[in-house]
Write a protein that holds these residues in place. Structure first.
Motif, PDB file in Angstrom:
ATOM      1  N   GLN A  38     -34.786  60.766 -71.342  1.00  0.00           N
ATOM      2  CA  GLN A  38     -35.885  60.130 -70.631  1.00  0.00           C
ATOM      3  C   GLN A  38     -37.180  60.439 -71.367  1.00  0.00           C
ATOM      4  OE1 GLN A  38     -36.055  60.780 -66.335  1.00  0.00           O
ATOM      5  NE2 GLN A  38     -34.029  61.711 -66.455  1.00  0.00           N
ATOM      6  N   CYS A  39     -38.155  59.548 -71.216  1.00  0.00           N
ATOM      7  CA  CYS A  39     -39.473  59.791 -71.808  1.00  0.00           C
ATOM      8  C   CYS A  39     -40.515  59.051 -70.983  1.00  0.00           C
ATOM      9  CB  CYS A  39     -39.519  59.309 -73.255  1.00  0.00           C
ATOM     10  SG  CYS A  39     -41.107  59.651 -74.068  1.00  0.00           S
ATOM     11  N   VAL A  40     -41.627  59.726 -70.747  1.00  0.00           N
ATOM     12  CA  VAL A  40     -42.762  59.130 -70.050  1.00  0.00           C
ATOM     13  C   VAL A  40     -43.991  59.358 -70.913  1.00  0.00           C
ATOM     14  CG1 VAL A  40     -44.206  59.239 -67.984  1.00  0.00           C
ATOM     15  CG2 VAL A  40     -41.729  59.609 -67.792  1.00  0.00           C
ATOM     16  N   VAL A  41     -44.747  58.289 -71.142  1.00  0.00           N
ATOM     17  CA  VAL A  41     -45.991  58.386 -71.906  1.00  0.00           C
ATOM     18  C   VAL A  41     -47.120  57.912 -71.011  1.00  0.00           C
ATOM     19  CG1 VAL A  41     -47.239  57.609 -73.954  1.00  0.00           C
ATOM     20  CG2 VAL A  41     -44.763  57.909 -74.063  1.00  0.00           C
ATOM     21  N   GLN A  42     -48.173  58.705 -70.938  1.00  0.00           N
ATOM     22  CA  GLN A  42     -49.354  58.315 -70.177  1.00  0.00           C
ATOM     23  C   GLN A  42     -50.597  58.766 -70.944  1.00  0.00           C
ATOM     24  OE1 GLN A  42     -49.460  59.657 -66.130  1.00  0.00           O
ATOM     25  NE2 GLN A  42     -51.264  58.426 -65.667  1.00  0.00           N
TER      26      GLN A  42
END
Length: 121
Positions: free
Chosen positions: A75-79
């Motif tokens: 999983q990966c989240v970029v903000q």
């Protein structure tokens, strides 16, 4: 009026880099002055292993990618200028490693990473 495009951090590029057979694509995602902090069973939170600069990080990744194992971005989240991801690895003998990373980004490159990992014993 035009605005200058800023390089962004791309999840698909991160996936291909982590899951590659060599460390070079992943090393290229780090800024020259990046810092990597590693916390695990042997380098605990009060005394993490800290690597300074892309060259030290590259040496670690050269060692990791020389092993008979697979790497998978779960999983990966970029903000904005932050990202977080989960990675799973499996050695040929079935031993598994799980890691969680928090990243600081600048101009699409990793400038700081805190990695927490655990593995089968």
């Amino acid at each position: 009026m035009t605005t200058a495009a800023h390089p962004s951090f791309d999840v698909d590029t991160l996936r291909r880099s982590i899951e590659a057979d060599t460390p070079e694509p992943l090393v290229s995602l780090y800024a020259k002055d990046a810092e990597l902090r590693i916390v695990d069973r042997t380098t605990q939170p009060s005394h993490p292993k800290v690597l300074h600069g892309r060259d030290e990080i590259a040496a670690l990744l050269d060692d990791v990618y020389s092993r008979d194992m697979t790497h998978k971005l779960e999983q990966c989240v970029v903000q904005g200028d932050r990202a977080a991801y989960s990675e799973s690895c499996t050695y040929a003998d079935g031993v598994r490693v799980l890691s969680e990373s928090m990243l600081s980004l600048r101009d699409g490159k990793i400038t700081e990473q805190t990695l927490i990992q655990a593995w089968d014993e």
